[in-house]
Write a protein that holds these residues in place. Structure first.
Motif, PDB file in Angstrom:
ATOM      1  N   PHE A  95      48.253  38.657  32.179  1.00  0.00           N
ATOM      2  CA  PHE A  95      46.808  38.805  32.112  1.00  0.00           C
ATOM      3  C   PHE A  95      46.348  38.560  30.615  1.00  0.00           C
ATOM      4  CE2 PHE A  95      42.720  40.980  31.676  1.00  0.00           C
ATOM      5  CZ  PHE A  95      42.004  40.363  32.708  1.00  0.00           C
ATOM      6  N   GLN A 122      41.883  37.059  42.755  1.00  0.00           N
ATOM      7  CA  GLN A 122      41.031  36.354  41.910  1.00  0.00           C
ATOM      8  C   GLN A 122      39.619  36.875  42.218  1.00  0.00           C
ATOM      9  OE1 GLN A 122      41.233  32.195  41.519  1.00  0.00           O
ATOM     10  NE2 GLN A 122      39.560  32.080  40.048  1.00  0.00           N
ATOM     11  N   ASP A 168      43.171  31.233  37.999  1.00  0.00           N
ATOM     12  CA  ASP A 168      44.569  31.864  38.454  1.00  0.00           C
ATOM     13  C   ASP A 168      45.295  30.586  37.832  1.00  0.00           C
ATOM     14  OD1 ASP A 168      46.680  32.128  39.819  1.00  0.00           O
ATOM     15  OD2 ASP A 168      45.739  32.169  41.771  1.00  0.00           O
ATOM     16  N   GLN A 221      49.438  34.430  43.095  1.00  0.00           N
ATOM     17  CA  GLN A 221      48.172  34.968  42.355  1.00  0.00           C
ATOM     18  C   GLN A 221      48.639  36.327  41.594  1.00  0.00           C
ATOM     19  OE1 GLN A 221      45.376  36.124  45.394  1.00  0.00           O
ATOM     20  NE2 GLN A 221      44.260  34.072  44.602  1.00  0.00           N
ATOM     21  N   SER A 222      49.519  35.769  40.513  1.00  0.00           N
ATOM     22  CA  SER A 222      50.098  37.190  39.405  1.00  0.00           C
ATOM     23  C   SER A 222      49.769  36.698  37.983  1.00  0.00           C
ATOM     24  CB  SER A 222      51.777  37.016  39.838  1.00  0.00           C
ATOM     25  OG  SER A 222      52.159  35.662  39.528  1.00  0.00           O
ATOM     26  N   HIS A 223      49.231  35.501  37.754  1.00  0.00           N
ATOM     27  CA  HIS A 223      48.907  35.147  36.426  1.00  0.00           C
ATOM     28  C   HIS A 223      47.638  34.686  36.220  1.00  0.00           C
ATOM     29  CE1 HIS A 223      53.255  34.877  36.522  1.00  0.00           C
ATOM     30  NE2 HIS A 223      53.321  34.644  35.160  1.00  0.00           N
ATOM     31  N   GLU A 268      44.788  46.830  39.482  1.00  0.00           N
ATOM     32  CA  GLU A 268      45.445  45.290  39.600  1.00  0.00           C
ATOM     33  C   GLU A 268      46.494  45.171  38.721  1.00  0.00           C
ATOM     34  OE1 GLU A 268      41.280  45.816  41.532  1.00  0.00           O
ATOM     35  OE2 GLU A 268      41.966  46.285  39.595  1.00  0.00           O
ATOM     36  N   SER A 311      48.710  30.979  38.002  1.00  0.00           N
ATOM     37  CA  SER A 311      50.034  31.453  38.728  1.00  0.00           C
ATOM     38  C   SER A 311      50.732  30.035  39.019  1.00  0.00           C
ATOM     39  CB  SER A 311      49.806  32.279  39.894  1.00  0.00           C
ATOM     40  OG  SER A 311      49.244  33.409  39.632  1.00  0.00           O
ATOM     41  N   ILE A 354      49.911  42.338  38.803  1.00  0.00           N
ATOM     42  CA  ILE A 354      49.559  41.254  38.186  1.00  0.00           C
ATOM     43  C   ILE A 354      50.552  41.192  36.961  1.00  0.00           C
ATOM     44  CG2 ILE A 354      47.994  40.176  36.321  1.00  0.00           C
ATOM     45  CD1 ILE A 354      45.742  41.152  37.991  1.00  0.00           C
TER      46      ILE A 354
END
Length: 110
Positions: A75, A4, A24, A36-38, A67, A26, A72
């Protein structure tokens, strides 16, 4: 630096925004804790004045190329110029709920 903060720093450097939110989301998805992927991003900058939505998104994606290349998973970005932003902050759409993710099909139990 977490993902982030990395996104925030890159967008600040690339766009000098008058408003920036990197959220964030996620924890609302079917991912491991701390993934921390969404992310959902709202960016307001003079650089978007006169640009189409596609041009704006391309600029954001270029700024976050590393990124977005596998780190990610989701996004979303909302882009505005300062005039468009006036009064919008109270009427922004929410992200849709997670539908399970991971390529798995989840069935509602009865």
């Amino acid at each position: 630096m977490d993902m982030q903060q990395q996104i925030e720093q890159k967008l600040m450097n690339a766009f000098d925004p008058v408003h920036l939110e990197v959220i964030d989301e996620s924890h609302e998805h079917n991912v491991p804790e701390g993934a921390q992927s969404h992310f959902r991003t709202i960016i307001v900058t003079d650089q978007f004045t006169g640009k189409s939505r596609i041009e704006r998104h391309k600029k954001v994606y270029r700024a976050l190329l590393a990124e977005l290349d596998g780190l990610i998973k989701a996004f979303s970005v909302l882009t505005f110029d300062p005039d468009e932003w006036v009064g919008r902050e109270r009427s922004l759409p929410s992200s849709p709920p997670c539908m399970g993710g991971g390529g798995e099909v989840f069935q509602k139990s009865t």
